[in-house]
Design an enzyme around this catalytic site. Sequence first.
Site, mmCIF file in Angstrom:
data_model
loop_
_atom_site.group_PDB
_atom_site.id
_atom_site.type_symbol
_atom_site.label_atom_id
_atom_site.label_comp_id
_atom_site.label_asym_id
_atom_site.label_seq_id
_atom_site.Cartn_x
_atom_site.Cartn_y
_atom_site.Cartn_z
ATOM 1 N N ASP A 59 31.486 -28.865 -11.387
ATOM 2 C CA ASP A 59 30.003 -28.183 -11.269
ATOM 3 C C ASP A 59 29.373 -28.513 -12.755
ATOM 4 O O ASP A 59 29.902 -28.165 -13.682
ATOM 5 C CB ASP A 59 29.929 -26.948 -10.956
ATOM 6 C CG ASP A 59 28.413 -26.645 -10.664
ATOM 7 O OD1 ASP A 59 27.390 -26.445 -11.572
ATOM 8 O OD2 ASP A 59 28.334 -26.133 -9.255
ATOM 9 N N HIS B 9 29.328 -27.174 1.177
ATOM 10 C CA HIS B 9 29.999 -27.455 -0.004
ATOM 11 C C HIS B 9 30.551 -26.038 -0.373
ATOM 12 O O HIS B 9 30.050 -24.989 -0.116
ATOM 13 C CB HIS B 9 29.269 -27.963 -1.138
ATOM 14 C CG HIS B 9 27.990 -27.021 -1.646
ATOM 15 N ND1 HIS B 9 26.815 -27.199 -1.052
ATOM 16 C CD2 HIS B 9 27.841 -26.513 -2.662
ATOM 17 C CE1 HIS B 9 25.973 -26.434 -1.455
ATOM 18 N NE2 HIS B 9 26.669 -25.980 -2.634
#
Length: 122
Positions: free
Chosen positions: A30, A100
């Site tokens: 991320d 996700h």
Amino acid sequence: MADTIFDKIINRDIKADIVYEDEQALAFRDINPQAPLHVLIIPKLRIATINDIEPEHEALVGHLFSIARKIARDEGVADDGYRVVMNCNEAGGQSVYHIHLHMLGGRMLGWPPFTDHPKSQG
């Protein structure tokens, strides 16, 4: 339907720090981590929300969790513990409409980000 940022990562139109890939899924770090380890695990097949998961997607969704287990082992957080979260729709914290998993390991940095909800007891 317009491409999401995840479609662009899958198609390599946008760069990502990929930690895992196979025919069905992709996992990458991320860009705004909420923990020392924060990886997003996505199916290559776009399914917009949890509400859109159909019986034929069950093996694929299970596969995402198997990937999380592998990454946890590879990244050294399996024994200490980690968190796997999937948000659904805006009120649930979903901002990209392509399911996700958020896989977080190490000391959590204010996760979950909902500050107006009571803290979970476990």
